[in-house]
Design a protein around this motif. Structure first.
Motif, mmCIF file in Angstrom:
data_model
loop_
_atom_site.group_PDB
_atom_site.id
_atom_site.type_symbol
_atom_site.label_atom_id
_atom_site.label_comp_id
_atom_site.label_asym_id
_atom_site.label_seq_id
_atom_site.Cartn_x
_atom_site.Cartn_y
_atom_site.Cartn_z
ATOM 1 N N GLY A 51 -8.281 -12.703 -7.539
ATOM 2 C CA GLY A 51 -7.026 -12.980 -8.216
ATOM 3 C C GLY A 51 -6.350 -11.770 -8.839
ATOM 4 N N LYS A 52 -6.795 -10.573 -8.500
ATOM 5 C CA LYS A 52 -6.205 -9.352 -9.057
ATOM 6 C C LYS A 52 -5.065 -8.819 -8.197
ATOM 7 C CE LYS A 52 -9.384 -9.188 -12.235
ATOM 8 N NZ LYS A 52 -9.111 -9.470 -13.612
ATOM 9 N N LEU A 53 -4.892 -9.386 -7.017
ATOM 10 C CA LEU A 53 -3.868 -8.943 -6.087
ATOM 11 C C LEU A 53 -3.307 -10.176 -5.384
ATOM 12 C CD1 LEU A 53 -2.636 -6.320 -4.856
ATOM 13 C CD2 LEU A 53 -4.447 -6.397 -3.151
ATOM 14 N N GLU A 54 -2.004 -10.258 -5.299
ATOM 15 C CA GLU A 54 -1.363 -11.392 -4.636
ATOM 16 C C GLU A 54 -1.642 -11.339 -3.125
ATOM 17 O OE1 GLU A 54 0.358 -13.997 -5.934
ATOM 18 O OE2 GLU A 54 -0.279 -13.219 -7.878
ATOM 19 N N PRO A 55 -1.772 -12.491 -2.471
ATOM 20 C CA PRO A 55 -2.047 -12.515 -1.032
ATOM 21 C C PRO A 55 -1.023 -11.722 -0.212
ATOM 22 C CG PRO A 55 -2.359 -14.700 -1.940
ATOM 23 C CD PRO A 55 -1.780 -13.851 -3.037
ATOM 24 N N GLU A 56 0.248 -11.840 -0.548
ATOM 25 C CA GLU A 56 1.274 -11.115 0.207
ATOM 26 C C GLU A 56 1.119 -9.604 0.047
ATOM 27 O OE1 GLU A 56 4.363 -10.583 2.862
ATOM 28 O OE2 GLU A 56 3.260 -12.412 2.417
ATOM 29 N N ASP A 57 0.779 -9.162 -1.167
ATOM 30 C CA ASP A 57 0.554 -7.735 -1.396
ATOM 31 C C ASP A 57 -0.674 -7.247 -0.625
ATOM 32 O OD1 ASP A 57 2.756 -7.531 -3.095
ATOM 33 O OD2 ASP A 57 1.548 -7.942 -4.888
ATOM 34 N N ALA A 58 -1.720 -8.057 -0.615
ATOM 35 C CA ALA A 58 -2.921 -7.705 0.136
ATOM 36 C C ALA A 58 -2.592 -7.573 1.617
ATOM 37 C CB ALA A 58 -4.009 -8.754 -0.074
ATOM 38 N N TYR A 59 -1.832 -8.523 2.139
ATOM 39 C CA TYR A 59 -1.435 -8.478 3.546
ATOM 40 C C TYR A 59 -0.647 -7.205 3.846
ATOM 41 C CZ TYR A 59 1.038 -9.508 7.849
ATOM 42 O OH TYR A 59 1.557 -9.416 9.106
ATOM 43 N N LYS A 60 0.323 -6.879 2.987
ATOM 44 C CA LYS A 60 1.156 -5.694 3.213
ATOM 45 C C LYS A 60 0.322 -4.410 3.178
ATOM 46 C CE LYS A 60 5.474 -7.655 1.512
ATOM 47 N NZ LYS A 60 6.475 -7.652 0.431
ATOM 48 N N GLN A 61 -0.608 -4.348 2.246
ATOM 49 C CA GLN A 61 -1.447 -3.156 2.151
ATOM 50 C C GLN A 61 -2.340 -3.007 3.375
ATOM 51 O OE1 GLN A 61 -3.511 -2.590 -1.583
ATOM 52 N NE2 GLN A 61 -1.764 -3.357 -2.744
ATOM 53 N N ILE A 62 -2.920 -4.108 3.825
ATOM 54 C CA ILE A 62 -3.788 -4.056 5.007
ATOM 55 C C ILE A 62 -2.969 -3.725 6.248
ATOM 56 C CG2 ILE A 62 -5.276 -5.425 6.524
ATOM 57 C CD1 ILE A 62 -6.297 -6.818 3.932
ATOM 58 N N LYS A 63 -1.771 -4.276 6.338
ATOM 59 C CA LYS A 63 -0.899 -3.972 7.478
ATOM 60 C C LYS A 63 -0.563 -2.479 7.505
ATOM 61 C CE LYS A 63 3.341 -5.481 9.739
ATOM 62 N NZ LYS A 63 4.475 -6.403 9.702
ATOM 63 N N ALA A 64 -0.293 -1.888 6.346
ATOM 64 C CA ALA A 64 0.009 -0.453 6.274
ATOM 65 C C ALA A 64 -1.209 0.381 6.672
ATOM 66 C CB ALA A 64 0.472 -0.080 4.866
ATOM 67 N N LEU A 65 -2.382 -0.044 6.226
ATOM 68 C CA LEU A 65 -3.608 0.665 6.616
ATOM 69 C C LEU A 65 -3.830 0.577 8.118
ATOM 70 C CD1 LEU A 65 -6.022 -0.438 3.756
ATOM 71 C CD2 LEU A 65 -5.086 1.858 4.125
ATOM 72 N N TRP A 66 -3.552 -0.599 8.697
ATOM 73 C CA TRP A 66 -3.708 -0.794 10.139
ATOM 74 C C TRP A 66 -2.777 0.143 10.911
ATOM 75 C CZ3 TRP A 66 -6.939 -2.297 13.587
ATOM 76 C CH2 TRP A 66 -6.522 -2.573 14.879
ATOM 77 N N LYS A 67 -1.536 0.270 10.428
ATOM 78 C CA LYS A 67 -0.579 1.167 11.086
ATOM 79 C C LYS A 67 -1.076 2.611 11.028
ATOM 80 C CE LYS A 67 3.629 -1.546 10.620
ATOM 81 N NZ LYS A 67 4.988 -1.606 10.069
ATOM 82 N N GLN A 68 -1.660 2.998 9.899
ATOM 83 C CA GLN A 68 -2.211 4.350 9.775
ATOM 84 C C GLN A 68 -3.355 4.560 10.768
ATOM 85 O OE1 GLN A 68 -3.492 4.816 5.736
ATOM 86 N NE2 GLN A 68 -1.421 5.041 4.926
ATOM 87 N N LEU A 69 -4.214 3.550 10.908
ATOM 88 C CA LEU A 69 -5.344 3.659 11.832
ATOM 89 C C LEU A 69 -4.859 3.749 13.270
ATOM 90 C CD1 LEU A 69 -8.453 3.705 12.007
ATOM 91 C CD2 LEU A 69 -8.361 1.217 12.294
ATOM 92 N N LYS A 70 -3.864 2.932 13.627
ATOM 93 C CA LYS A 70 -3.295 2.991 14.977
ATOM 94 C C LYS A 70 -2.679 4.357 15.246
ATOM 95 C CE LYS A 70 -0.824 -0.259 16.772
ATOM 96 N NZ LYS A 70 0.147 -1.349 17.010
ATOM 97 N N SER A 71 -1.978 4.888 14.268
ATOM 98 C CA SER A 71 -1.364 6.209 14.401
ATOM 99 C C SER A 71 -2.436 7.281 14.588
ATOM 100 C CB SER A 71 -0.519 6.502 13.170
ATOM 101 O OG SER A 71 0.023 7.791 13.239
ATOM 102 N N SER A 72 -3.521 7.152 13.854
ATOM 103 C CA SER A 72 -4.635 8.080 13.984
ATOM 104 C C SER A 72 -5.210 8.026 15.395
ATOM 105 C CB SER A 72 -5.726 7.718 12.968
ATOM 106 O OG SER A 72 -6.941 8.346 13.272
ATOM 107 N N LYS A 73 -5.412 6.826 15.909
ATOM 108 C CA LYS A 73 -5.956 6.648 17.265
ATOM 109 C C LYS A 73 -5.029 7.288 18.285
ATOM 110 C CE LYS A 73 -7.152 3.053 20.624
ATOM 111 N NZ LYS A 73 -6.162 3.362 21.639
#
Length: 86
Positions: A51-73
């Motif tokens: 409950g320290k992070l809203e679900p939408e914020d968690a989704y956005k952060q994970i999506k941004a991390l995923w984009k970084q990982l794809k860019s790295s690949k």
């Protein structure tokens, strides 16, 4: 009792697993990036679960991390090689 030094804290907070794949510089870098991605996703999901992070914020952060990982690949040209011929 001795105070833990910064190196010990980093090893605890940011553990790294040994890499067993094909040893090439780009594979090692991508593996480090992948481990960092997994660790950060774990932190985000724990914050959201508790409950320290809203679900939408968690989704956005994970999506941004995923984009970084794809860019790295893509930047490391992982998977762009033709498969080995028998």
């Amino acid at each position: 009792m001795d105070e833990p030094n910064q190196k010990d804290k980093n090893k605890f907070l940011y553990p790294r697993s040994r890499y067993y794949g094909q040893v090439k510089p780009e594979n090692l870098v991508f593996n480090a990036n992948l481990q960092e991605f997994a660790q950060k996703v774990g932190y985000i999901t724990n914050l959201e679960t508790n409950g320290k992070l809203e679900p939408e914020d968690a989704y956005k952060q994970i999506k941004a991390l995923w984009k970084q990982l794809k860019s790295s690949k893509k930047g490391l040209l992982i998977g762009d090689e033709p498969p080995d011929q028998p």
